[in-house]
Motif scaffolding. Structure first.
Motif, PDB file in Angstrom:
ATOM      1  N   LEU B 195       6.522  -4.384  -2.342  1.00  0.00           N
ATOM      2  CA  LEU B 195       5.937  -3.577  -1.255  1.00  0.00           C
ATOM      3  C   LEU B 195       6.944  -3.519  -0.107  1.00  0.00           C
ATOM      4  O   LEU B 195       7.378  -4.573   0.387  1.00  0.00           O
ATOM      5  N   LYS B 196       7.323  -2.312   0.268  1.00  0.00           N
ATOM      6  CA  LYS B 196       8.324  -2.183   1.338  1.00  0.00           C
ATOM      7  C   LYS B 196       7.877  -1.149   2.367  1.00  0.00           C
ATOM      8  O   LYS B 196       8.661  -0.691   3.168  1.00  0.00           O
ATOM      9  N   GLY B 197       6.575  -0.762   2.332  1.00  0.00           N
ATOM     10  CA  GLY B 197       6.165   0.369   3.164  1.00  0.00           C
ATOM     11  C   GLY B 197       6.417   1.634   2.351  1.00  0.00           C
ATOM     12  O   GLY B 197       7.395   1.704   1.606  1.00  0.00           O
ATOM     13  N   ARG B 198       5.513   2.612   2.473  1.00  0.00           N
ATOM     14  CA  ARG B 198       5.609   3.772   1.575  1.00  0.00           C
ATOM     15  C   ARG B 198       6.807   4.657   1.880  1.00  0.00           C
ATOM     16  O   ARG B 198       7.217   5.437   1.033  1.00  0.00           O
ATOM     17  N   GLY B 199       7.366   4.520   3.100  1.00  0.00           N
ATOM     18  CA  GLY B 199       8.486   5.419   3.436  1.00  0.00           C
ATOM     19  C   GLY B 199       8.037   6.850   3.252  1.00  0.00           C
ATOM     20  O   GLY B 199       6.924   7.223   3.632  1.00  0.00           O
ATOM     21  N   ASP B 200       8.858   7.669   2.636  1.00  0.00           N
ATOM     22  CA  ASP B 200       8.480   9.082   2.438  1.00  0.00           C
ATOM     23  C   ASP B 200       7.759   9.268   1.105  1.00  0.00           C
ATOM     24  O   ASP B 200       7.350  10.368   0.765  1.00  0.00           O
ATOM     25  N   SER B 203       1.918   6.086  -1.229  1.00  0.00           N
ATOM     26  CA  SER B 203       1.545   4.702  -0.876  1.00  0.00           C
ATOM     27  C   SER B 203       1.300   3.925  -2.174  1.00  0.00           C
ATOM     28  O   SER B 203       0.971   4.508  -3.211  1.00  0.00           O
ATOM     29  N   ARG B 204       1.496   2.621  -2.090  1.00  0.00           N
ATOM     30  CA  ARG B 204       1.242   1.767  -3.273  1.00  0.00           C
ATOM     31  C   ARG B 204       0.417   0.581  -2.819  1.00  0.00           C
ATOM     32  O   ARG B 204       0.386   0.259  -1.630  1.00  0.00           O
ATOM     33  N   TYR B 205      -0.218  -0.084  -3.764  1.00  0.00           N
ATOM     34  CA  TYR B 205      -0.916  -1.308  -3.378  1.00  0.00           C
ATOM     35  C   TYR B 205      -0.765  -2.346  -4.483  1.00  0.00           C
ATOM     36  O   TYR B 205      -0.541  -2.024  -5.647  1.00  0.00           O
TER      37      TYR B 205
END
Lengths: 250, 355, 74
Positions: B195-200, B203-205
């Motif tokens: 998990l690194k932040g969704r950036g562009d 989103s993931r979880y």
């Protein structure tokens, strides 16, 4: 025709939430997504999901989320933020998650002044499991495990955890707000914005306690639940800023 | 490559540093306090993360947070503390997150004592937490092995995305031995799943909640395929004087060190004894053991417990050979002569014609 | 109330609405009402009634827990 309220970018569209009609979670979820968008934090946000009614929040939030075991959110957030200080990290927890099983994690992450935000939804019951006694259940309040009403002789008193951690030097911003109507909802958004900015400015720990309606377990209509927050709950849990140690704000 | 005279507890920490461990979360508990202290001295100097948490439960959840971002992360404790970590370890397994968990065992159950013991074998190898999962378990028998296996454990954890358990005991933690440490790792493995932040992107979880039972079952079998892979590739054990052995000891960790002394002793009296020493307790070296049945009729299991690895031996041998068990629980550390006497007695019974 | 020109339009995703009636209760101009009809989930969804009264204040979108209300300037 021009749309006045655009869809919040960091909130999944077309997903029916599992929340009961009139539940405060849906409102606070939307506020979180709106503030992340306004502060341009969505790309680097990591939410920490509680176990409780909001356990499925990752199906609604459209930014990265990790789910925590019941009560362990602030410890997980600590691990994330310490490993990646560049990420924006916040927990979203209920009253049982944060102030029953997670009490130690809550107190010690606050005492370490972790640079994280904590959004604490206080609806005075355990919602997901069917309306049991919570640390914040009011005196005389009936729940499925206080059928005759909460009696301090047996069940203790409503726990004011936010007031406790507000005393800590490491806690930079702590405020209690209420989802009890338009004004309260606007204040909730303002408070969450302040908390998020506190983290962005690297000032340290912030916690926003949100008194939130739970019509199903309070056995009240959504509209009466809003009133109950104002007329009953806020007597025990008055809203307002509990601490604001941000520079230039004392 | 110079030798360093170092304790087991310190060796766990030093090996982790060299394996690129970026975060360590611990809590004081004898007999492994020195591990956390070592980390306190070194991690922040290397601009890495060290926290003494408020409890072992908090520590393992901090591990979850760091592991989710792709960091190499370790925690350590001793028996009672490791019990508090079991829920978190089950979550790590469900999340499929890599981490190294060190257990420097002590006497138990309950508060027990701070003496060395092997009473947590079941907890470690059978999955002490809830749900269907296994964790690779490494049992070093020397401070050198602590260094090598800890370094190796981080690779295994990353390769299979699983929590990995290091099982040692108070004696090995406190004991000092000369060690040649592996070279510090170069590039750490990159982890696109982190998990690194969704950036562009989307989103993931990361979650272990799977309400759809068919999906949960699919996840369970997926984990089993992983565990089968680990079983295929990662089993480690030592064969000690097995070539001409007629009676075989099975022991791990400190007990195996003591058994080696006993085997040398009985060999002087003409007793051809040997040992098979599991280094991975899970996956257990079942096949290696079963193969010995072709020529070995008598096995002796030594443990510093009331008999836990014993059951894995029984499963592996499946009744095809006799097993004698001798255990010293509670923190008692037996002397080699005690084991020698038992090997000698069993050897006599085995070779003396039955009248 | 005299009918004046509609300055704002309120569009509700009636299938996603859970009939909590918060928007109806808090709309200062009583623009919304509870529909007699049920959506597939069995809720009496909210629907606009006096659209000409709507001032576009967005209070309905503020109190809506399901984010199902869109308000447009005409």
């Amino acid at each position: 025709m021009k749309l006045k309220n655009a869809w919040p970018k960091y909130y999944k569209k077309g997903v029916v939430t599992h929340y009961c009609p009139g539940c405060g979670h849906g409102i606070v979820h939307r506020i979180v997504a709106e503030v992340l968008e306004e502060l341009d934090l969505g790309k680097r946000a990591i939410g920490v999901n509680p176990a409780g009614c909001a356990v499925l929040a990752y199906l609604y939030f459209d930014f990265d989320v990790i789910e925590s075991a019941h009560g362990r959110g602030t410890a997980i957030a600590t691990g994330i933020k310490r490993s990646r200080p560049d990420l924006f990290v916040f927990t979203y927890q209920g009253d049982g998650d944060l102030s029953a099983i997670g009490t130690a994690e809550t107190i010690h992450s606050a005492n370490r002044g972790e640079n994280i935000c904590v959004i604490f939804i206080n609806n005075a019951v355990y919602g997901m499991t069917g309306g049991q006694l919570a640390p914040t259940t009011l005196i005389d309040m009936k729940t499925t495990t206080t059928p005759l009403g909460r009696d301090p002789k047996y069940d203790g008193y409503p726990l004011h955890i936010t007031d406790v951690v507000a005393q800590f030097p490491g806690v930079v911003y702590a405020e209690r707000v209420a989802v009890d109507g338009p004004a309260g909802i606007r204040k909730t958004k303002k408070a969450i914005t302040n908390a998020f900015k506190t983290q962005v400015e690297g000032l340290g720990y912030s916690i926003i306690e949100v008194l939130s309606p739970c019509p199903t377990n309070w056995k009240l209509s959504p509209v009466d639940s809003f009133k109950w927050v104002t007329e009953v709950m806020m007597k025990e849990f008055p809203t307002g800023v509990l601490t604001d140690k941000r520079p230039g704000k004392e | 490559m110079s030798k360093i005279f170092i304790s087991g507890n310190h060796a766990f920490a030093e090996a982790a540093l060299r394996a690129g461990c970026q975060c360590y979360f611990g809590y004081p508990i004898t007999p492994q306090n020195e591990l956390g202290e070592y980390m306190a001295d070194h991690m922040r100097k290397l601009d890495r993360v060290f926290i003494q948490s408020e409890s072992e439960t908090a520590a393992i959840n901090m591990v979850i947070g760091s592991a989710a971002t792709g960091a190499r992360v370790m925690t350590s404790s001793s028996s009672p503390g490791v019990s508090l970590k079991q829920e978190g370890i089950s979550f790590l397994a469900g999340f499929e997150l890599p981490a190294v968990i060190v257990n420097v065992m002590r006497g138990g159950p309950g508060l027990g004592n701070i003496a060395p013991s092997q009473g947590d074998y079941f907890q470690a190898t059978r999955g002490g937490g809830h749900g269907d999962y296994r964790t690779p378990v490494f049992a070093p028998a020397s401070v050198q092995e602590i260094a090598d296996l800890t370094y190796h454990a981080f690779d295994v954890a990353d390769r299979y995305r699983t929590p990995v358990m290091m099982l040692s005991d108070g004696m090995m933690g406190q004991m000092k031995e000369p060690v040649v440490f592996p070279e510090p790792i170069g590039k750490l493995p990159d982890k696109e799943w982190a998990l690194k932040g969704r950036g562009d992107g989307p989103s993931r979880y990361i979650c272990s909640l799977i309400l759809d039972v068919v999906e949960m079952e699919r996840h369970n079998w997926k984990l089993v395929r992983k565990y089968d892979e680990i079983e295929k590739n990662e089993i480690l054990y030592e064969e000690y004087m097995l070539d001409d052995a007629e009676i075989v000891v099975i022991a791990y960790g400190t007990t195996a060190r003591i058994a080696k002394g006993a085997i040398k002793r009985v060999r002087k009296d003409g007793v051809r004894a040997g040992m098979l020493r599991p280094i991975t307790l899970w996956p257990f070296p079942k096949k290696a053991l079963a193969d010995l049945c072709a020529r070995i009729r008598q096995f002796v299991v030594f443990e510093m417990s009331t008999g836990q690895m014993l059951e894995d031996v029984q499963i592996a041998l499946a009744g095809r050979a006799d097993i004698v068990f001798h255990g010293r629980p509670g923190g008692v550390v037996p002397m080699p002569v005690e084991f020698a006497r038992i090997i000698y007695r069993e050897y006599q019974k085995m070779t003396k014609p039955q009248i | 109330m005299t009918k004046t020109a509609v300055k704002h339009r309120v569009i509700i995703d009636t299938e996603m609405c859970k009939g909590c009636t918060l928007c109806i209760a808090y709309c200062p101009k009583k623009v919304l009402k509870e529909s007699e009809h049920l959506n597939k989930a069995g809720y009496h969804y909210a629907e606009p009634e006096n659209l000409d009264q709507c001032t576009g204040c967005l209070i309905c979108t503020l109190v809506c827990p399901e984010v199902v209300i869109e308000v447009y300037d005409e």
